[in-house]
Design a protein around this motif. Structure first.
Motif, short mmCIF file in Angstrom:
data_model
loop_
_atom_site.label_atom_id
_atom_site.label_comp_id
_atom_site.label_asym_id
_atom_site.label_seq_id
_atom_site.Cartn_x
_atom_site.Cartn_y
_atom_site.Cartn_z
N MET A 159 -2.94 8.23 6.18
CA MET A 159 -1.52 8.17 5.83
C MET A 159 -1.19 6.79 5.24
O MET A 159 -1.75 5.78 5.64
CB MET A 159 -0.66 8.40 7.08
CG MET A 159 -0.78 9.79 7.64
SD MET A 159 0.00 10.96 6.54
CE MET A 159 -0.48 12.50 7.29
N ASP A 160 -0.23 6.80 4.33
CA ASP A 160 0.12 5.55 3.66
C ASP A 160 0.71 4.52 4.63
O ASP A 160 0.62 3.33 4.40
CB ASP A 160 1.11 5.81 2.52
CG ASP A 160 0.43 6.48 1.34
OD1 ASP A 160 -0.81 6.40 1.27
OD2 ASP A 160 1.11 7.08 0.51
N TYR A 161 1.34 4.99 5.75
CA TYR A 161 1.91 3.99 6.64
C TYR A 161 0.84 3.18 7.34
O TYR A 161 1.07 2.03 7.72
CB TYR A 161 2.91 4.60 7.64
CG TYR A 161 2.44 5.74 8.50
CD1 TYR A 161 2.78 7.04 8.20
CD2 TYR A 161 1.68 5.50 9.63
CE1 TYR A 161 2.39 8.09 9.00
CE2 TYR A 161 1.27 6.55 10.44
CZ TYR A 161 1.62 7.84 10.13
OH TYR A 161 1.22 8.87 10.92
N VAL A 162 -0.35 3.77 7.52
CA VAL A 162 -1.45 3.01 8.09
C VAL A 162 -1.95 1.99 7.07
O VAL A 162 -2.20 0.83 7.39
CB VAL A 162 -2.60 3.94 8.54
CG1 VAL A 162 -3.78 3.15 9.04
CG2 VAL A 162 -2.10 4.88 9.62
N ALA A 164 -0.15 0.73 4.72
CA ALA A 164 0.90 -0.29 4.61
C ALA A 164 0.73 -1.33 5.71
O ALA A 164 0.88 -2.53 5.46
CB ALA A 164 2.28 0.36 4.69
N LEU A 167 -2.22 -3.52 4.80
CA LEU A 167 -1.87 -4.43 3.71
C LEU A 167 -0.99 -5.57 4.21
O LEU A 167 -0.99 -6.66 3.66
CB LEU A 167 -1.13 -3.68 2.60
CG LEU A 167 -1.99 -2.80 1.69
CD1 LEU A 167 -1.14 -2.17 0.62
CD2 LEU A 167 -3.10 -3.61 1.06
N GLU A 179 0.48 2.44 15.19
CA GLU A 179 0.57 3.40 14.09
C GLU A 179 -0.14 4.71 14.43
O GLU A 179 0.37 5.79 14.18
CB GLU A 179 -0.01 2.81 12.80
CG GLU A 179 0.59 1.48 12.36
CD GLU A 179 2.00 1.62 11.80
OE1 GLU A 179 2.45 2.75 11.56
OE2 GLU A 179 2.66 0.58 11.60
N MET B 360 3.76 -3.47 -1.52
CA MET B 360 3.47 -2.20 -2.18
C MET B 360 4.47 -1.13 -1.73
O MET B 360 4.87 -1.07 -0.58
CB MET B 360 2.04 -1.79 -1.79
CG MET B 360 1.61 -0.49 -2.35
SD MET B 360 0.03 -0.66 -3.19
CE MET B 360 -0.27 1.04 -3.59
N TYR B 362 4.99 3.19 -2.05
CA TYR B 362 4.12 4.33 -2.29
C TYR B 362 4.83 5.52 -2.93
O TYR B 362 6.06 5.60 -2.95
CB TYR B 362 3.49 4.80 -0.97
CG TYR B 362 2.55 3.80 -0.39
CD1 TYR B 362 1.20 3.82 -0.70
CD2 TYR B 362 3.01 2.80 0.46
CE1 TYR B 362 0.34 2.89 -0.17
CE2 TYR B 362 2.15 1.86 1.00
CZ TYR B 362 0.81 1.92 0.67
OH TYR B 362 -0.05 1.00 1.19
N GLN B 363 4.00 6.47 -3.37
CA GLN B 363 4.52 7.66 -4.04
C GLN B 363 5.27 8.58 -3.09
O GLN B 363 6.36 9.05 -3.40
CB GLN B 363 3.36 8.43 -4.68
CG GLN B 363 3.78 9.71 -5.34
CD GLN B 363 2.63 10.40 -6.06
OE1 GLN B 363 1.48 10.02 -5.90
NE2 GLN B 363 2.94 11.41 -6.83
N MET B 364 4.66 8.84 -1.93
CA MET B 364 5.22 9.83 -1.02
C MET B 364 5.88 9.13 0.16
O MET B 364 5.19 8.76 1.11
CB MET B 364 4.13 10.76 -0.49
CG MET B 364 3.25 11.31 -1.58
SD MET B 364 3.99 12.77 -2.25
CE MET B 364 3.08 13.97 -1.35
N ILE B 367 4.86 10.13 3.89
CA ILE B 367 3.69 9.66 4.62
C ILE B 367 3.57 8.15 4.57
O ILE B 367 2.62 7.58 5.08
CB ILE B 367 2.39 10.33 4.12
CG1 ILE B 367 2.17 10.05 2.63
CG2 ILE B 367 2.40 11.81 4.36
CD1 ILE B 367 0.78 10.45 2.17
N ALA B 368 4.53 7.48 3.95
CA ALA B 368 4.50 6.02 3.92
C ALA B 368 5.27 5.42 5.09
O ALA B 368 5.24 4.22 5.30
CB ALA B 368 5.05 5.50 2.60
N LEU B 369 5.99 6.26 5.82
CA LEU B 369 6.75 5.79 6.98
C LEU B 369 6.21 6.49 8.22
O LEU B 369 6.07 7.71 8.24
CB LEU B 369 8.24 6.12 6.82
CG LEU B 369 8.94 5.49 5.61
CD1 LEU B 369 10.36 6.02 5.50
CD2 LEU B 369 8.96 3.99 5.73
N ARG B 431 11.40 -2.11 3.33
CA ARG B 431 10.26 -2.65 4.07
C ARG B 431 9.49 -3.66 3.21
O ARG B 431 9.05 -4.70 3.70
CB ARG B 431 9.32 -1.52 4.50
CG ARG B 431 8.07 -2.05 5.20
CD ARG B 431 7.22 -0.94 5.78
NE ARG B 431 6.73 -0.06 4.72
CZ ARG B 431 6.05 1.05 4.97
NH1 ARG B 431 5.82 1.42 6.20
NH2 ARG B 431 5.62 1.80 3.98
#
Lengths: 269, 555
Positions: A159-162, A164, A167, A179, B360, B362-364, B367-369, B431
């Motif tokens: 998942m992008d939150y991981v 993020a 990063l 997370e 950064m 993200y697109q979606m 799933i970015a939160l 964020r």
């Protein structure tokens, strides 16, 4: 009252009952744990509510002491197996690559050996103590926990939150704790209940086979073994501790079912 | 047959309801009526939640799990579908009416050849023999301009491209010669250049086969190319309906006007940057573990307070470039510099300050939160991590950030699941801003959003840039977004930069052939845009795919 909440209250009251017994059992027991209080194999009476066993010890007292032994050993072993399995599983999933390969293959090796036979050999070789018993069961069981924790964390790690969090510069521990863990928790809680049942059954099995909890200390599995002969004389004695094992595992399973349906995992899409 | 039966589909006062988690029923389609003549294509347009897909499914007598058709009538070919029994509906679905979904990859079984899956329905319904079905399938492949129609179906779904699979799914829908096909966003997941091919093929096949269709999309420009009539929907109700041309030329309702005139965000012209670049990549080459080069000798420069847009289709390496710059993918050759100082290849070797300055989005946003953290926790963590802020001070800052991205302060206690898509993306922006960055990498941040919401996000980003002098590296496949926000543009194709320049210079000729292809592929708000484009490209049934005229990738 719906069937779901009925099964919750049923399961919760049995589990609660056993937990209370585990705490206060030794204080309410009419006799000592290994005290030969009367004649052998006495039937149920006012003096001995559940009769006496082959050595003339009070079965009720031993059952009360045994509850504490069985539940505490199983609970500690389950907690330990989750601590090991989840830490390794999350680490393998989040770090991936080489680390994942090493841990996963080591777990595969451990899982390829039949659990009961492995435990029998190890327990027969090592001095028998509660600590070793707990360690052996926890390590063997943690392989199953590892598999589940890794699979859950793999889904979360992409998942992008991981990403993020990584990063941002967060360390592995924070990523795993904050997370990954909260999102993996509901299925892991259910698994905890199930693994707890399996450990109780496993503990009972090794005790029955004589390498678990050592006499004269009482535990449910050992009590079944000690009194197994009685069934040949038409006595229900060995069925009493067996019934306790049965009741507790069923109750925990009911709670797990309730928890699963609450978190919506049963509705498979 | 009576006169009423001449209509392929007649929906009257349709009501569909959905059940929420408390078991309450809420209307998601509230009294929509429509009629469809034989051979007519009706476009359904609206943002997400407008009920367009729900109407599309209801036209086949179907309601998604947790939904129910609560009222109204759905008459297909004189037969009432609302309340029809399951066996009845099963006989009709796939035969008299068919459905083409957004994701063809999810609709095909990866374990079977395409032929077998396409021929399954007519054979199992006893309409055709296996040989007849195969012959029909091949005829449809040819009609949909699939390459090598004789042998195309022998392949497995993963062996053909996304655009080809989408056309194969159209063939699957057409094989029983249904009266009605429901297309649900069939080109939304495709690249712009592929979208043209699929759109043209679908339109031609529809005309050739004389089938009626419901064409569902959120993109008005796309719908206008295929639909005879358009219905604009919002919140489950009809806003406006009419011939496609009239809707585009003289939209009557304010909402339709907004849809037609969307993309009004526009970056002001900036003077040529005189400062040294803030973020720089020099001759970067990178590949994934499998040895396939994804980036070849890529160099970019991002100047303070400007926006650099990286444009390209999927597979062009634009997202890989972002992964390289952020340190997620170590590069093989070349170097990256932040404020003139070399950046470490790996994330772990970079200092906290370097990480902080490069953020950064993200697109979606879904799933970015983290779904289990409140907005307060999500925004508070970077404040604590980078600046050590806690407690009341942190809360004040979080509220300030929410204000900056134009969200109400009382969202602090909410979980991401309680926010809309646009709100989530604003939280993601907040964020990134919490770290007080110098550069923000935006990876396709508007492509998952509705046009009007996306426009709002772009305006927000421009405003923040104006106020704080942030630099954006904007990765996108959408040239309309680029036109709106970029100062400089880099066009990437198969891991290489094919053209670069300031926006004004790059958006006017002469173009690299690929840039020209990309630019011409952006749908315009004009019903004859596709006709003109196809005429200009002289696409015939034997023409090679447009990309074939481009330089072949080096191994």
């Amino acid at each position: 009252m719906t069937l779901r909440s009925l099964s919750f209250w049923f399961g919760a009251s049995i589990v609660g009952f056993f937990l209370v017994i585990a705490v206060i059992g030794p204080w309410i027991a009419p006799y000592g744990e290994s005290e030969a209080a009367g004649d052998v194999w006495l039937p149920f009476s006012h003096e001995f509510l559940l009769g006496t066993d082959s050595l003339g010890r009070d079965v009720l007292s031993r059952l009360l002491y045994g509850t504490r032994t069985t539940i505490s050993i199983a609970l500690i072993a389950t907690l330990l197996s989750f601590a090991i399995g989840m830490t390794l599983g999350f680490t393998a999933a989040v770090m991936g690559g080489f680390v994942d390969q090493i841990i996963s293959r080591a777990v595969d090796v451990l899982m390829s050996i039949p659990m009961l036979i492995f435990a029998l050999v190890v327990l027969a070789l090592l001095p028998s103590s509660a600590v070793i018993l707990i360690l052996v069961m926890a390590i063997l069981d943690s392989t199953r926990v590892f598999r589940l924790a890794r699979a859950l964390a793999l889904d979360i790690a992409v998942m992008d939150y991981v990403e993020a969090a990584r990063l941002r510069g967060e360390g592995l521990g924070w990523v795993m704790r904050r997370e990954v863990l909260p999102n993996a928790l509901p299925p892991l809680i259910s698994e905890f209940g199930l693994r707890f049942c399996f450990i109780i059954l496993f503990l009972s099995a090794v005790s029955f086979l004589g390498v678990g909890v050592q006499p004269p200390q009482a535990d449910w599995g050992g009590m079944v073994r000690e009194n197994a002969n009685a069934i040949g004389f038409g006595l229900v004695l060995p069925l009493i501790p067996a019934g306790a094992i049965f009741a507790l595992t069923i109750a925990v399973n009911l709670l797990v079912d309730w928890q699963l349906s609450r978190s919506g995992l049963k509705r498979v899409r | 047959m009576t006169a009423a039966d001449a209509k392929v589909l007649r929906i009257a006062d349709l009501h569909v309801e959905a059940q929420d988690s408390q078991g309450q029923w809420h209307g998601i389609v509230k009294g929509v009526s429509l009629e469809l003549d034989r051979g007519e294509v009706l476009g359904l347009i609206g943002e997400s939640g407008a009920g367009k897909s729900t109407i599309g499914l209801a036209a086949m007598g179907y309601a998604r799990g947790g939904c129910r058709i609560a009222g109204g009538s759905i008459v297909a070919n004189g037969q009432e579908l609302a309340g029809a029994d399951r066996d009845e509906l099963r006989r009709l679905r796939g035969v008299r009416m068919a459905y083409v979904a957004q994701s063809a990859a999810a609709a095909f079984n990866p374990a079977h050849r395409i032929d077998r899956q396409i021929c399954e329905v007519p054979v199992s319904h006893g309409l055709m023999s296996a040989e007849q079905a195969l012959a029909t399938a091949k005829r449809l492949y040819r009609r949909l301009r699939l390459p090598d129609p004789e042998h195309f179906g022998r392949r497995f779904p993963h062996q053909v491209s996304g655009g080809q699979l989408q056309r194969a799914m159209t063939a699957m829908a057409m094989i029983c010669k249904p009266d009605l096909i429901v297309f649900d966003e069939p080109t939304t997941a495709l690249d712009v250049t592929t979208q043209i091919e699929v759109l043209a093929a679908i339109r031609e096949a529809m005309r050739g086969e004389g089938m009626a269709a419901l064409y569902i999309s959120h993109d008005l420009a796309v719908v206008a190319q295929v639909a005879d009539r358009i219905m604009v929907l919002r919140h489950g109700k009809l806003v406006e309906a009419g011939p496609a041309e009239r809707i585009l030329r003289e939209p009557a309702e304010p909402y339709t006007r907004e849809l037609v005139n969307v993309r009004r965000a526009m970056a002001p012209e900036k003077p040529e940057p005189a400062t040294p670049p803030q973020l720089e990549a020099r001759h970067v080459t990178a590949s994934y573990g499998n040895g396939i080069r994804v980036l070849r000798d890529v160099s970019i420069e991002l100047h303070r307070g400007t926006t650099l847009a990286i444009v390209g289709e999927s597979g062009s390496g634009k997202s890989t470039l972002a992964r390289v710059l952020t340190g997620l993918l170590p590069w093989e050759a070349g170097e990256c510099l932040l404020d003139g100082r070399p950046l470490a290849k790996r994330l772990k070797r970079r200092s906290k300050s370097e990480l902080r300055r490069l953020q950064m989005i993200y697109q979606m946003p879904d799933i970015a939160l983290n779904p289990r953290q409140t907005v307060r926790e999500i925004l508070g963590r970077p404040l604590e991590f980078y600046f050590g802020q806690r407690g009341a001070e942190q809360l004040r800052k979080v509220e300030g950030l929410l204000e900056m991205v134009e969200l109400p302060r009382d969202l602090v206690r909410r979980l991401p699941g309680e926010l809309s898509g646009g709100q989530k993306q604003r939280v993601c922006i907040a964020r990134a801003l919490a770290a007080e960055p110098e550069i923000v990498i935006c990876d396709e941040i508007t492509s998952a959003l509705d046009p009007l919401v996306a426009d709002g996000i772009l305006k927000l980003l421009l405003r923040i840039q104006n106020e704080s002098g942030l630099s954006y590296l904007f990765i996108t496949h959408d040239l309309a977004t680029v036109k709106a926000i970029a100062d400089e543009i880099v066009v990437m194709y198969r891991g290489e930069i094919v053209q670069r320049g300031a926006k004004r210079q790059l958006l006017s000729p002469p173009w690299h052939p690929y840039t020209e292809l990309l630019l011409s592929s952006v749908p315009e708000m004009d019903v004859r845009w596709l006709d003109r484009l196809l005429a200009a490209r002289e696409v015939s049934s034997t023409a090679p795919e447009p990309a074939a005229s481009l330089p072949a990738p080096r191994p």
